[in-house]
Every structure is written in structure tokens, then in C-alpha cells.
Design a protein around this motif. Structure first.
Motif, short mmCIF file in Angstrom:
data_model
loop_
_atom_site.label_atom_id
_atom_site.label_comp_id
_atom_site.label_asym_id
_atom_site.label_seq_id
_atom_site.Cartn_x
_atom_site.Cartn_y
_atom_site.Cartn_z
N ILE A 36 0.82 -1.21 0.00
CA ILE A 36 0.00 0.00 0.00
C ILE A 36 0.85 1.27 0.00
O ILE A 36 0.59 2.21 -0.75
CB ILE A 36 -0.95 -0.01 1.21
CG1 ILE A 36 -1.95 -1.17 1.08
CG2 ILE A 36 -1.70 1.32 1.32
CD1 ILE A 36 -2.81 -1.37 2.32
N PHE A 37 1.89 1.29 0.84
CA PHE A 37 2.61 2.54 1.06
C PHE A 37 3.95 2.64 0.35
O PHE A 37 4.41 3.75 0.07
CB PHE A 37 2.83 2.75 2.56
CG PHE A 37 1.56 2.88 3.34
CD1 PHE A 37 0.79 4.04 3.26
CD2 PHE A 37 1.11 1.86 4.17
CE1 PHE A 37 -0.38 4.17 3.98
CE2 PHE A 37 -0.05 1.98 4.89
CZ PHE A 37 -0.81 3.14 4.79
N ALA A 38 4.60 1.52 0.07
CA ALA A 38 5.96 1.60 -0.49
C ALA A 38 6.05 1.15 -1.94
O ALA A 38 6.85 1.69 -2.71
CB ALA A 38 6.92 0.75 0.36
N PHE A 39 5.22 0.21 -2.34
CA PHE A 39 5.37 -0.39 -3.67
C PHE A 39 4.64 0.43 -4.72
O PHE A 39 3.44 0.68 -4.60
CB PHE A 39 4.82 -1.83 -3.65
CG PHE A 39 5.05 -2.56 -4.94
CD1 PHE A 39 6.28 -3.10 -5.23
CD2 PHE A 39 4.00 -2.73 -5.84
CE1 PHE A 39 6.49 -3.79 -6.42
CE2 PHE A 39 4.21 -3.42 -7.02
CZ PHE A 39 5.45 -3.95 -7.31
N ARG A 40 5.37 0.84 -5.74
CA ARG A 40 4.79 1.55 -6.89
C ARG A 40 5.44 0.99 -8.15
O ARG A 40 6.56 1.37 -8.49
CB ARG A 40 5.04 3.06 -6.79
CG ARG A 40 4.35 3.76 -5.65
CD ARG A 40 2.84 3.79 -5.82
NE ARG A 40 2.19 4.53 -4.74
CZ ARG A 40 1.81 4.00 -3.60
NH1 ARG A 40 2.03 2.70 -3.38
NH2 ARG A 40 1.22 4.73 -2.68
#
Length: 309
Positions: A36-40
Motif C-alpha cells: 500500500i505505502f511503499a510499492f509503486r
């Protein structure tokens, strides 16, 4: 009060299962936070590298932490540079290899959990394999799709392809299905391997089931009391030394184990058929010595296994 004692006793008896459950929950929570917060996903030629980093690097970190937190690692390697025979006593390299295999098997639990959770979720796998530049694999993903599909596969995780939404979703579903199939296969193979190893260890056991239960109880009580005794004697020694320093008096005698005694009880446990010792400490206080004919038995892995520093 009795109900509280019953609950505490149950939690103590089931602490191994509770520990693994907590590890699984932390792994799931960690994977979700990463997703949710780190993976792009970059949706570019870097997809494969980026996805594999998020899929594999946390597993490697968990493996290293598992080795670091396993007290058997330090029992085996502490002082081995000055005394190489500690790794291979009596030139029995099998002893060292066997212990390393046991430590590694325990350390693999957390990384395998990470892989299972990450693969079942599929986010990292989708990003990584969408960037896999293999014509045969992309042809498989793009069956019955427009000609632009092969060039647009790496954009599928971001939903920014030139294909229509239905075709893009089909490719994404294939990638997600592959990830989940691999995840469930890993879970099944790990469960089967654990069952086979447990059955083999039980079949090779030199003692009965009830004696092994008693053995486990003894080991747990010894650990608890060792921590208590260590705390008490460390407090006594500190108090004695500080009192002697501040009062400028000769310290009172306080008998403590010798360096050789500490070395003996710090050794990894080995089972000897000739004697009924339940730990290295038990063997030492009974006057037993480590012998070259000591047998390494998988059934007794719990003696040195699983405790955290």
C-alpha cells in the motif's frame, strides 16, 4: 485466580503455535504495508528488477534476522575462530553440517511465509513478470489479444495500456493466477516437507513419546530457572563489587563457574545412548564428558532449537 492460571498455562503450553501465528500475522501485515505505502510498479522496462527486489529482498532480510536471533547460531560460532574444533568436534564434520541444516531449516520459516503471502497477494509478481522480456511468455499472455499487447504488457499493472479494459484485465488475471498457483504450491510443498520430516524424526526417536514430553518440560524449566539464577548472581556480583569499591574493603568470596564450565554448558546438545542426560547443563553437573560417540538425533532438535536470544 484459578481461571487466570489456567489461561496462562494454556498460553505457555501453546507458545510455539502462538509464536508462529504472530509471525504469520506480522508477515501479512508487513506485506500489506509494503503493497500500500511503499510499492509503486514503474510500468517500464524496470518492472522485472523492481518486482523481484520487493519479492526477494524482504525474504533475504528475514532469513538473516532468523539466523541472527537463533541462539544456536551463536552457540555454534562463538569462539570458533580461536577453537576451530568447536565447529567440527573430533573431526566429525557431519556434526557441523547437521547443526547448520537444522538452523537453516528453522531460519527458512519466516522467508517462506513472506513468499507465500506475497505470492498469494500477487502484486509483486504481477509487476515483475509483466516486465519479463521473453517473446514466448508474452505471446502466451497475449493470446487472442491485439498486436499491441506484447509492447503494452509492462503497463498492465498500472492500467495504462493501449488495449481495451477487458483485454488488459485478462492479462492481469493470468499473472495473478500464476502468482497464486505458485503460492499455494509453495504452501503445499512446505506442509508436506514438514510432515515428512516430523514423521521421520518421530520414527527415529530413541525415547518414548511421554519421555520426550517430560524432556521438553525439563528444558523449558531449565531455561526459565537459568535466566532467574543468572539475574540473581549477576545482581549479587554487582552489589559485592560496588560495596567493596565504595567502602574500600576486601570483597567477600562469591564462587562462580569457571571458563571451562561455561564452555561446557554453552555447547550444542548431542544425544548419547549410554547416558540419560537432558541437556548440556545436566551432563556437566552429573560429571559427564562430551564423547566422540555422541549421536546427533533429529528427534531432539527441541533441546537447542527455536529459542530467541
Amino acid at each position: 485466580m484459578d481461571s487466570l492460571k489456567t489461561i496462562l498455562k494454556f498460553l505457555n503450553d501453546q507458545k510455539t503455535a502462538i509464536g508462529y501465528s504472530a509471525m504469520a500475522l506480522l508477515t501479512v501485515g508487513g506485506e500489506r504495508l509494503f503493497s500500500i505505502f511503499a510499492f509503486r510498479c514503474p510500468c517500464s522496462s524496470q518492472n522485472l528488477d523492481y518486482g523481484l527486489v520487493f519479492l526477494c529482498v524482504p525474504a533475504v532480510v528475514l532469513l538473516i534476522l532468523s539466523f541472527f536471533l537463533d541462539s544456536r547460531t551463536w552457540k555454534l560460532f562463538t569462539g570458533c575462530c580461536l577453537n576451530p574444533r568447536k565447529l567440527c568436534p573430533q573431526c566429525h564434520c557431519f556434526h557441523c553440517i547437521y547443526v547448520l541444516v537444522k538452523i537453516t531449516a528453522s531460519a527458512l520459516i519466516a522467508p517462506v511465509m513472506w513468499f507465500c503471502v506475497a505470492l498469494l497477494n500477487g502484486t509483486f509478481y504481477e509487476c515483475a513478470l509483466s516486465g519479463f522480456e521473453n517473446d514466448a511468455y508474452r505471446a502466451y499472455l497475449c493470446q487472442n489479444k491485439p498486436l499491441s499487447c506484447k509492447a503494452d504488457v509492462y503497463r498492465v499493472p498500472c492500467g495504462k495500456t493501449m488495449m481495451n479494459a477487458s483485454d488488459s484485465e485478462d492479462v492481469l488475471l493470468i499473472l495473478r493466477a500464476q502468482s497464486q498457483v505458485i503460492g499455494w504450491s509453495l504452501i503445499a510443498s512446505t506442509a508436506i516437507a514438514l510432515l515428512l520430516v516430523s514423521c521421520y524424526s518421530a520414527c527415529r526417536s530413541q525415547v518414548s513419546y511421554l519421555q520426550e514430553m517430560f524432556w521438553r518440560k525439563y528444558i523449558e524449566k531449565e531455561r526459565q530457572h537459568f535466566e532467574q539464577f543468572s539475574d540473581d548472581y549477576a545482581t549479587k556480583l554487582a552489589d559485592r563489587n560496588l560495596k567493596s569499591f565504595f567502602e574500600n574493603t576486601k570483597p567477600d568470596p562469591l564462587p562462580l563457574p569457571s571458563n571451562n564450565a561455561w564452555e561446557e554448558i554453552s555447547a550444542l546438545y548431542s544425544f548419547n545412548r549410554a547416558h540419560q542426560y537432558y541437556s548440556t547443563l545436566h551432563r556437566y553437573v552429573e560429571g559427564g564428558k562430551r564423547e566422540s560417540n555422541e549421536d546427533i538425533q533429529p528427534a531432539f532438535g527441541f533441546v537447542d532449537g527455536g529459542q530467541i536470544i
